[in-house]
Write a protein that holds these residues in place. Structure first.
Motif, PDB file in Angstrom:
ATOM      1  N   GLY A 160       0.782  -1.226   0.000  1.00  0.00           N
ATOM      2  CA  GLY A 160       0.000   0.000   0.000  1.00  0.00           C
ATOM      3  C   GLY A 160       0.811   1.271   0.000  1.00  0.00           C
ATOM      4  N   GLY A 161       2.129   1.148  -0.170  1.00  0.00           N
ATOM      5  CA  GLY A 161       2.983   2.322  -0.225  1.00  0.00           C
ATOM      6  C   GLY A 161       3.137   2.835  -1.644  1.00  0.00           C
ATOM      7  N   LEU A 184      -3.113  -3.188   5.659  1.00  0.00           N
ATOM      8  CA  LEU A 184      -3.673  -2.141   6.509  1.00  0.00           C
ATOM      9  C   LEU A 184      -5.033  -1.689   5.991  1.00  0.00           C
ATOM     10  N   GLY A 185      -5.652  -0.784   6.732  1.00  0.00           N
ATOM     11  CA  GLY A 185      -6.967  -0.294   6.340  1.00  0.00           C
ATOM     12  C   GLY A 185      -6.934   0.910   5.422  1.00  0.00           C
ATOM     13  N   ARG A 186      -5.764   1.258   4.916  1.00  0.00           N
ATOM     14  CA  ARG A 186      -5.619   2.423   4.041  1.00  0.00           C
ATOM     15  C   ARG A 186      -4.309   2.296   3.286  1.00  0.00           C
ATOM     16  N   PHE A 187      -4.155   3.114   2.233  1.00  0.00           N
ATOM     17  CA  PHE A 187      -2.875   3.218   1.554  1.00  0.00           C
ATOM     18  C   PHE A 187      -1.955   4.130   2.372  1.00  0.00           C
ATOM     19  N   THR A 188      -0.651   3.910   2.247  1.00  0.00           N
ATOM     20  CA  THR A 188       0.308   4.705   3.018  1.00  0.00           C
ATOM     21  C   THR A 188       1.215   5.548   2.124  1.00  0.00           C
ATOM     22  N   GLY A 189       0.961   5.570   0.820  1.00  0.00           N
ATOM     23  CA  GLY A 189       1.777   6.358  -0.099  1.00  0.00           C
ATOM     24  C   GLY A 189       1.323   7.803  -0.172  1.00  0.00           C
ATOM     25  N   MET A 190       1.968   8.558  -1.044  1.00  0.00           N
ATOM     26  CA  MET A 190       1.639   9.965  -1.215  1.00  0.00           C
ATOM     27  C   MET A 190       0.215  10.121  -1.743  1.00  0.00           C
ATOM     28  N   ILE A 202      -9.054   1.297  -9.759  1.00  0.00           N
ATOM     29  CA  ILE A 202      -8.428  -0.003  -9.479  1.00  0.00           C
ATOM     30  C   ILE A 202      -9.028  -0.606  -8.206  1.00  0.00           C
ATOM     31  N   PRO A 203      -9.581  -1.813  -8.276  1.00  0.00           N
ATOM     32  CA  PRO A 203     -10.152  -2.459  -7.083  1.00  0.00           C
ATOM     33  C   PRO A 203      -9.071  -2.699  -6.036  1.00  0.00           C
ATOM     34  N   ARG A 204      -9.471  -2.623  -4.773  1.00  0.00           N
ATOM     35  CA  ARG A 204      -8.523  -2.872  -3.701  1.00  0.00           C
ATOM     36  C   ARG A 204      -9.215  -3.579  -2.542  1.00  0.00           C
ATOM     37  N   HIS A 205      -8.445  -4.370  -1.806  1.00  0.00           N
ATOM     38  CA  HIS A 205      -8.944  -5.077  -0.629  1.00  0.00           C
ATOM     39  C   HIS A 205      -8.067  -4.671   0.553  1.00  0.00           C
ATOM     40  N   PHE A 206      -8.631  -3.865   1.464  1.00  0.00           N
ATOM     41  CA  PHE A 206      -7.897  -3.436   2.650  1.00  0.00           C
ATOM     42  C   PHE A 206      -8.048  -4.478   3.760  1.00  0.00           C
TER      43      PHE A 206
END
Length: 326
Positions: A160-161, A184-190, A202-206
């Protein structure tokens, strides 16, 4: 005997080598992989946005410029040789190395050593799940995905970074069907990277962790993942897996050399001196008060380490800029 031996041929090590050569010192750069460091081994055709003078430049192109500059200054570089031990001797240090391909033992002598292993001490974190070890690079990468492998593929990006977000963007742009998995429950990138992934839909699964890879006849067919709180695991179709979940550091060799380590990095002072007199360090592998981890910082530290090695070996009455260019 060399005046300086540099362990690692990334931006920090190459810069150190250049500045040693500017002072007409004999220097040998030894790299366990390919010269260029993480710019070629991890990032390849990923754009670099924080190198002065370029709005953006491909990592591999920047590596090429650094390598060319080092060669112009006649910086000696050998690759595919892994330094295994550094032992103090009366006249300096004995450096033991091993040919990565053949296992042949090699020995160097140097009056000073600069440790610039950077990515050489870092290994991509693995998922450590069933099926992972059996996959070839056609189906699994821990780096930015190769554009040539992406079109029409069912790609799962784990992480997620910024690296994973940029991998997902590239895969989408190249015509792949992309899904992201983040523990994690969220992305951690910029935010800018997150916004681009959102715009692409883009689909994502947290809150989801990969549990198993499905291998059929030696080929990747799917990813089994478990979302926190879900009664049943997910099974996602996948024939190309991108794992960007950071890197693990291995400093066992550095500790054997007697160099003081703080956390997962080598402790240095403002002159890039380690706890062992005559051994200096620079780049991603070092830490000190106020450290700001950037590519340009690594190169700056390489210049400082070279200057300190020069003072250690040559012992001039005073170190001046005139010495640097004569």
């Amino acid at each position: 005997m060399f005046e300086v031996l540099i362990v690692g041929g990334g931006p920090a090590g190459l810069t150190a080598g250049m500045f040693c050569r500017m002072r007409k010192m004999t220097v040998q750069v030894v790299d366990a992989g390919r010269v260029g460091g993480q710019l070629v081994s991890l990032y390849g055709d990923k754009p670099v946005h924080d190198w002065p003078g370029f709005h953006d430049i491909l990592a591999s192109d920047l590596a090429g410029q650094l390598i060319a500059h080092a060669r112009e200054l006649e910086t000696a570089v050998v690759t595919e040789q892994k330094v295994t031990d550094i032992t103090p001797r009366e006249q300096g240090f004995e450096i033991a190395a091993q040919d990565v391909a053949t296992g042949e033992p090699l020995v160097y002598q140097a009056q000073a050593v600069i440790v610039a292993i950077g990515g050489g001490a870092f290994e991509p974190r693995r998922l450590k799940v069933p099926g992972e070890d059996a996959l070839r690079e056609d189906f699994l990468t821990y780096r930015m995905p190769d554009r040539a492998r992406l079109a029409g593929r069912r790609v799962v990006v784990v992480g997620g970074g910024d690296s994973s977000l940029e991998s997902a963007q590239r895969a989408h742009e190249c015509g792949a069907e992309v899904t992201m998995i983040q523990v994690l429950g969220r992305f951690t990138g910029m935010e800018s990277n997150t916004e681009k992934v959102d715009a692409m839909g883009i689909p994502r699964h947290f809150n989801t962790r990969v549990r198993e890879l499905v291998i059929e006849e030696g080929r990747l067919a799917g990813v089994v993942a478990q979302t926190k709180g879900a009664p049943e695991p997910l099974r996602l179709p996948c024939d190309y897996l991108v794992v960007n979940i950071g890197a693990a550091v291995n400093l066992d060799a550095v500790r054997r050399w007697g160099v003081e380590v703080e956390g997962s990095q080598i402790k240095v002072d403002s002159q890039m001196r380690t706890s062992v007199p005559g051994i200096f360090a620079c780049g991603d592998i070092v830490t000190y008060e106020g450290k700001y981890k950037l590519l340009v910082t690594a190169s700056s530290e390489g210049a400082v380490a070279a200057n300190s090695a020069y003072a250690w070996v040559r012992k001039p009455p005073r170190v001046t800029m005139t010495d640097l260019y004569t």
